[in-house]
Scaffold this motif. Structure first.
Motif, PDB file in Angstrom:
ATOM      1  N   SER A 191    -102.567 -10.983  36.064  1.00 60.86           N
ATOM      2  CA  SER A 191    -102.594 -11.852  34.884  1.00 60.86           C
ATOM      3  C   SER A 191    -103.570 -11.325  33.843  1.00 60.86           C
ATOM      4  O   SER A 191    -103.355 -11.504  32.643  1.00 60.86           O
ATOM      5  CB  SER A 191    -102.971 -13.274  35.301  1.00 60.86           C
ATOM      6  OG  SER A 191    -104.271 -13.302  35.827  1.00 60.86           O
ATOM      7  N   ILE A 192    -104.641 -10.644  34.293  1.00 66.38           N
ATOM      8  CA  ILE A 192    -105.600 -10.091  33.333  1.00 66.38           C
ATOM      9  C   ILE A 192    -104.963  -8.942  32.554  1.00 66.38           C
ATOM     10  O   ILE A 192    -105.091  -8.848  31.337  1.00 66.38           O
ATOM     11  CB  ILE A 192    -106.874  -9.620  34.065  1.00 66.38           C
ATOM     12  CG1 ILE A 192    -107.615 -10.848  34.603  1.00 66.38           C
ATOM     13  CG2 ILE A 192    -107.768  -8.819  33.145  1.00 66.38           C
ATOM     14  CD1 ILE A 192    -108.913 -10.505  35.279  1.00 66.38           C
ATOM     15  N   GLN A 194    -101.775  -8.537  32.028  1.00 64.70           N
ATOM     16  CA  GLN A 194    -100.747  -9.090  31.142  1.00 64.70           C
ATOM     17  C   GLN A 194    -101.357  -9.700  29.901  1.00 64.70           C
ATOM     18  O   GLN A 194    -100.829  -9.546  28.801  1.00 64.70           O
ATOM     19  CB  GLN A 194     -99.933 -10.156  31.888  1.00 64.70           C
ATOM     20  CG  GLN A 194     -99.183  -9.554  33.051  1.00 64.70           C
ATOM     21  CD  GLN A 194     -97.926 -10.321  33.379  1.00 64.70           C
ATOM     22  OE1 GLN A 194     -97.656 -11.365  32.795  1.00 64.70           O
ATOM     23  NE2 GLN A 194     -97.158  -9.811  34.300  1.00 64.70           N
ATOM     24  N   ALA A 195    -102.493 -10.411  30.083  1.00 65.46           N
ATOM     25  CA  ALA A 195    -103.167 -10.998  28.925  1.00 65.46           C
ATOM     26  C   ALA A 195    -103.545  -9.907  27.935  1.00 65.46           C
ATOM     27  O   ALA A 195    -103.387 -10.072  26.719  1.00 65.46           O
ATOM     28  CB  ALA A 195    -104.410 -11.766  29.379  1.00 65.46           C
ATOM     29  N   GLY A 196    -104.026  -8.785  28.453  1.00 64.92           N
ATOM     30  CA  GLY A 196    -104.411  -7.680  27.580  1.00 64.92           C
ATOM     31  C   GLY A 196    -103.214  -7.106  26.835  1.00 64.92           C
ATOM     32  O   GLY A 196    -103.244  -6.959  25.615  1.00 64.92           O
ATOM     33  N   TYR A 197    -102.137  -6.820  27.579  1.00 65.67           N
ATOM     34  CA  TYR A 197    -100.960  -6.247  26.926  1.00 65.67           C
ATOM     35  C   TYR A 197    -100.368  -7.205  25.899  1.00 65.67           C
ATOM     36  O   TYR A 197     -99.905  -6.798  24.843  1.00 65.67           O
ATOM     37  CB  TYR A 197     -99.898  -5.880  27.971  1.00 65.67           C
ATOM     38  CG  TYR A 197    -100.239  -4.654  28.758  1.00 65.67           C
ATOM     39  CD1 TYR A 197    -100.405  -3.419  28.130  1.00 65.67           C
ATOM     40  CD2 TYR A 197    -100.421  -4.714  30.134  1.00 65.67           C
ATOM     41  CE1 TYR A 197    -100.734  -2.286  28.852  1.00 65.67           C
ATOM     42  CE2 TYR A 197    -100.750  -3.591  30.869  1.00 65.67           C
ATOM     43  CZ  TYR A 197    -100.906  -2.382  30.218  1.00 65.67           C
ATOM     44  OH  TYR A 197    -101.242  -1.269  30.934  1.00 65.67           O
ATOM     45  N   ALA A 198    -100.397  -8.515  26.210  1.00 68.91           N
ATOM     46  CA  ALA A 198     -99.795  -9.492  25.303  1.00 68.91           C
ATOM     47  C   ALA A 198    -100.559  -9.587  23.993  1.00 68.91           C
ATOM     48  O   ALA A 198    -100.040 -10.112  23.013  1.00 68.91           O
ATOM     49  CB  ALA A 198     -99.740 -10.866  25.976  1.00 68.91           C
ATOM     50  N   LEU A 199    -101.801  -9.088  23.961  1.00 66.88           N
ATOM     51  CA  LEU A 199    -102.562  -9.096  22.709  1.00 66.88           C
ATOM     52  C   LEU A 199    -102.347  -7.810  21.928  1.00 66.88           C
ATOM     53  O   LEU A 199    -103.018  -7.565  20.927  1.00 66.88           O
ATOM     54  CB  LEU A 199    -104.058  -9.264  22.996  1.00 66.88           C
ATOM     55  CG  LEU A 199    -104.494 -10.661  23.424  1.00 66.88           C
ATOM     56  CD1 LEU A 199    -105.928 -10.650  23.892  1.00 66.88           C
ATOM     57  CD2 LEU A 199    -104.336 -11.646  22.282  1.00 66.88           C
ATOM     58  N   ALA A 201    -102.582  -4.592  23.283  1.00 67.19           N
ATOM     59  CA  ALA A 201    -103.422  -3.492  23.735  1.00 67.19           C
ATOM     60  C   ALA A 201    -102.533  -2.431  24.380  1.00 67.19           C
ATOM     61  O   ALA A 201    -101.459  -2.751  24.870  1.00 67.19           O
ATOM     62  CB  ALA A 201    -104.455  -3.978  24.747  1.00 67.19           C
ATOM     63  N   GLN A 205    -106.742   0.726  26.639  1.00 66.27           N
ATOM     64  CA  GLN A 205    -107.608  -0.391  26.234  1.00 66.27           C
ATOM     65  C   GLN A 205    -107.685  -1.448  27.334  1.00 66.27           C
ATOM     66  O   GLN A 205    -108.761  -1.994  27.605  1.00 66.27           O
ATOM     67  CB  GLN A 205    -107.073  -1.018  24.936  1.00 66.27           C
ATOM     68  CG  GLN A 205    -107.302  -0.106  23.735  1.00 66.27           C
ATOM     69  CD  GLN A 205    -106.545  -0.540  22.508  1.00 66.27           C
ATOM     70  OE1 GLN A 205    -105.417  -1.016  22.585  1.00 66.27           O
ATOM     71  NE2 GLN A 205    -107.174  -0.376  21.356  1.00 66.27           N
ATOM     72  N   VAL A 206    -106.551  -1.727  27.967  1.00 62.82           N
ATOM     73  CA  VAL A 206    -106.560  -2.720  29.047  1.00 62.82           C
ATOM     74  C   VAL A 206    -107.393  -2.225  30.220  1.00 62.82           C
ATOM     75  O   VAL A 206    -108.231  -2.946  30.769  1.00 62.82           O
ATOM     76  CB  VAL A 206    -105.113  -3.042  29.497  1.00 62.82           C
ATOM     77  CG1 VAL A 206    -105.130  -3.876  30.766  1.00 62.82           C
ATOM     78  CG2 VAL A 206    -104.373  -3.764  28.399  1.00 62.82           C
ATOM     79  N   SER A 209    -111.328  -1.971  29.186  1.00 66.73           N
ATOM     80  CA  SER A 209    -112.031  -3.227  28.894  1.00 66.73           C
ATOM     81  C   SER A 209    -111.929  -4.246  30.019  1.00 66.73           C
ATOM     82  O   SER A 209    -112.797  -5.090  30.153  1.00 66.73           O
ATOM     83  CB  SER A 209    -111.470  -3.872  27.627  1.00 66.73           C
ATOM     84  OG  SER A 209    -111.600  -3.008  26.540  1.00 66.73           O
ATOM     85  N   HIS A 210    -110.846  -4.208  30.777  1.00 68.63           N
ATOM     86  CA  HIS A 210    -110.625  -5.309  31.720  1.00 68.63           C
ATOM     87  C   HIS A 210    -110.456  -4.840  33.162  1.00 68.63           C
ATOM     88  O   HIS A 210    -111.173  -5.284  34.043  1.00 68.63           O
ATOM     89  CB  HIS A 210    -109.406  -6.127  31.295  1.00 68.63           C
ATOM     90  CG  HIS A 210    -109.542  -6.671  29.915  1.00 68.63           C
ATOM     91  ND1 HIS A 210    -110.585  -7.492  29.547  1.00 68.63           N
ATOM     92  CD2 HIS A 210    -108.823  -6.473  28.796  1.00 68.63           C
ATOM     93  CE1 HIS A 210    -110.476  -7.794  28.273  1.00 68.63           C
ATOM     94  NE2 HIS A 210    -109.428  -7.189  27.787  1.00 68.63           N
ATOM     95  N   PRO A 213    -113.714  -2.718  34.576  1.00 69.30           N
ATOM     96  CA  PRO A 213    -114.909  -3.555  34.811  1.00 69.30           C
ATOM     97  C   PRO A 213    -114.716  -4.567  35.928  1.00 69.30           C
ATOM     98  O   PRO A 213    -115.623  -4.807  36.720  1.00 69.30           O
ATOM     99  CB  PRO A 213    -115.112  -4.264  33.469  1.00 69.30           C
ATOM    100  CG  PRO A 213    -114.453  -3.402  32.471  1.00 69.30           C
ATOM    101  CD  PRO A 213    -113.298  -2.764  33.168  1.00 69.30           C
ATOM    102  N   THR A 214    -113.517  -5.158  36.021  1.00 68.78           N
ATOM    103  CA  THR A 214    -113.284  -6.142  37.071  1.00 68.78           C
ATOM    104  C   THR A 214    -113.302  -5.473  38.442  1.00 68.78           C
ATOM    105  O   THR A 214    -113.789  -6.041  39.418  1.00 68.78           O
ATOM    106  CB  THR A 214    -111.933  -6.848  36.851  1.00 68.78           C
ATOM    107  OG1 THR A 214    -111.863  -7.273  35.496  1.00 68.78           O
ATOM    108  CG2 THR A 214    -111.797  -8.048  37.755  1.00 68.78           C
TER     109      THR A 214
END
Lengths: 308, 273
Positions: A191-192, A194-199, A201, A205-206, A209-210, A213-214
């Protein structure tokens, strides 16, 4: 027991036929519970007890000769003058270079396999091979290092040098780091991403940034486990020809070297008891280095988790 | 069978779909969808599970690209632009740019594990936003009706908020990059009724600026918030699978008051599904 009384009350209010269908047998189930719990406690106790005995034994024989001069002296034929300085320095050099080489290569490969390569035969082929490589005995890596870095690339690596040792150990632990990286990345919820791609990115970048780090605490754990394995390896370094008697400090990555486990092995294989005590002192030093390394990683990891 | 019972004026459609088929591998998941999403309105997709309404929604911002086996046939136009071009045009088309213009809110609130501020600012930054970031963050959070609840804790993690707040944070994140369309995939499915009500009120405000497409299992929600409703159904195929199709698409009052198809009537009156 309260559970039984509840069951009884329900059974009384139900039909007799229903009572016959279900036989809760709570006493039996709790007994199984207790047996299983006792078995796990026994397993833990055995593991801890053996470890504690080992530590105790090492401490008893090693503490006596563990002093300042032990840490600051070079190896010697006379036990009372022998020290571990060159081995400690060699381990420091090798582990530093192994970390520098293995972290970017291992994490990079894990990222490619997990985030970019997709699910095709090529990726699966690589995955199977990496898992196999993780299980190859370390002496085989020593032979590979001897052929590749000492004989073929000897002009660049300086032959039986720190660099050769570090490259060999890097090969040895790369599969572990790659597998750990992939596991950590796989644990990042989709889901993280997907949230990135939906913005709007792109993949980089996904990931930067996400996803990375996670996954980073998990990756760091894997890297530290791998380095902990590398620090104790003896066989591949002996195979590439790391020396035992180094009465000087290495000044660069192309110098000959020895490491703690080789020095310990050397002392253990001598007949005099004094040298056996020196080996025990060496083991204590090795364990302390390992603990320092691990606590540094735990410190980094908690810093990273707090930052998010 | 009627595919689209309206007579849309093409110029007012933000998204128009023609003969859309979506496959997962060799399985046809949805077939023959024709519909137009009018600008600055809310369109709701309803229907039983597995009827393909989420699949169709995810075609609009090409999120199906992330599923390797998904394949799309047919035409979807966004403001007149073919978003599934073929041949030479396919190489020049960039779904990344499309996704900035068509935002999305997911079923489960999925804030980034970062601060509330960063949740909003990240999307703007990666898309090259040049304005005042603090102002944008405040405007977006106000737009999603969550500013008053979070203005004193912008540095705290987005994950520390309640489920309903997280979902409004995700809406704020979506509107921060100023899209034209917002896709909502069951945005209230994981929320309690009070949080749901807040989101519904928010949607009514948002449609002044944005076109909204919402997938929902909640028929009351569809009838409360939407202007147009599409009812999808699934039918068994000869191969033993299921394929979704669009049964009826019309003004929401018609779908819930006087639908033309018997299936629709049965579904909205709760007789099946």
């Amino acid at each position: 027991m309260t559970f039984e009384s509840i069951t009884d009350a329900q059974a009384e209010s139900n039909l007799v036929a229903a009572e016959a269908k279900f036989q809760p047998n709570l006493a039996g189930r709790y007994r199984l519970d207790a047996i299983f719990k006792a078995a796990t406690i026994a397993a833990t106790t055995i593991a801890i007890a053996v470890l504690a005995w080992l530590m105790f034994d090492v401490l008893i024989s090693g503490v006596g000769s563990l002093d300042r001069s032990f840490l600051t002296s070079f190896p010697s034929r006379r036990p009372e003058q022998a020290g571990i300085l060159s081995a400690l320095a060699g381990t420091g050099w090798v582990m530093f270079l192994v970390a520098v080489f293995s972290f970017p290569i291992g994490v990079g490969s894990g990222l490619f396999l997990e985030e970019f390569s997709g699910d095709n035969w090529f990726a699966r082929f690589i995955e199977i091979n990496i898992s196999n490589l993780a299980g190859v005995p370390s002496i085989i890596y020593g032979l590979l290092g001897l052929t590749a870095f000492v004989i073929i690339l000897g002009d660049w690596t300086g032959g039986r040098s720190i660099l050769t040792g570090a490259l060999t150990l890097t090969l040895l632990i790369l599969p572990i780091i790659i597998v750990a990286t992939r596991e950590a990345l796989r644990a990042v919820p989709d889901s993280i991403r997907q949230a990135g791609y939906a913005l709007g990115a792109n993949s980089w970048q996904v990931i930067w940034s996400h996803t990375l780090p996670t996954a980073f605490p998990g990756i760091l754990t894997g890297v530290i486990l791998a380095l902990s394995r590398a620090i104790g390896e003896t066989a591949p370094l002996i195979t590439i020809g790391a020396l035992t008697f180094i009465p000087f400090l290495p000044e660069g990555p192309l110098d000959p070297f020895t490491v703690l486990p080789i020095q310990i092995y050397n002392w253990v294989s001598r007949p005099q008891k004094d040298f056996h005590d020196l080996a025990a002192s060496g083991i204590i030093v090795l364990l302390v280095v390992l603990l320092v390394m691990n606590s540094f990683a735990i410190f980094l990891r908690s810093r990273f988790q707090k930052a998010r | 069978m009627l595919q689209d019972t309206s007579s849309p004026a093409v110029s007012s459609a933000a998204i128009s779909v023609e003969k859309l088929n979506v496959y997962y591998g060799s399985n046809l998941a949805v077939r023959d969808v024709y519909l137009d999403i009018p600008r600055n309105q809310i369109a709701a997709f309803i229907g039983p599970s597995g009827c393909g309404k989420s699949t169709v929604l995810r075609c609009f911002n090409r999120m199906n690209d992330l599923i390797a086996s998904a394949r799309v046939e047919g035409t979807i136009r966004f403001e007149g632009m073919d978003i599934y071009p073929t041949g030479e045009a396919a190489k020049n088309f960039d779904p990344v740019e499309l996704r900035r213009r068509i935002g999305m809110v997911f079923q489960k609130p999925n804030p980034f594990p970062k601060s509330i501020y960063e949740n909003i600012a990240w999307g703007a930054r990666i898309n090259g936003y040049r304005g005042d970031m603090d102002e944008l963050v405040e405007r977006s959070l106000r737009g999603a009706a969550i500013w008053d609840e979070v203005k004193d804790k912008l540095k705290e993690s987005g994950l520390a908020l309640s489920g309903g707040q997280q979902q409004r944070l995700c809406i704020a994140r979506a509107i921060a990059i100023e899209p034209e369309v917002i896709l909502m995939d069951e945005p209230c499915a994981a929320l309690d009724p009070i949080s749901t009500l807040k989101i519904e009120e928010l949607m009514a405000q948002l449609k002044e600026k944005f076109t909204i497409v919402i997938v929902t299992h909640n028929m009351q929600q569809a009838s409360r918030v939407s202007d147009r409703t599409a009812f999808y159904n699934a039918e068994a195929t000869d191969a033993g699978g299921k394929v979704g199709y669009l049964v009826e698409y019309d003004d929401t009052e018609v779908i819930f008051g006087n639908p033309k198809e018997e299936y629709t009537r049965d579904y909205v009156s709760g007789r099946f599904g």
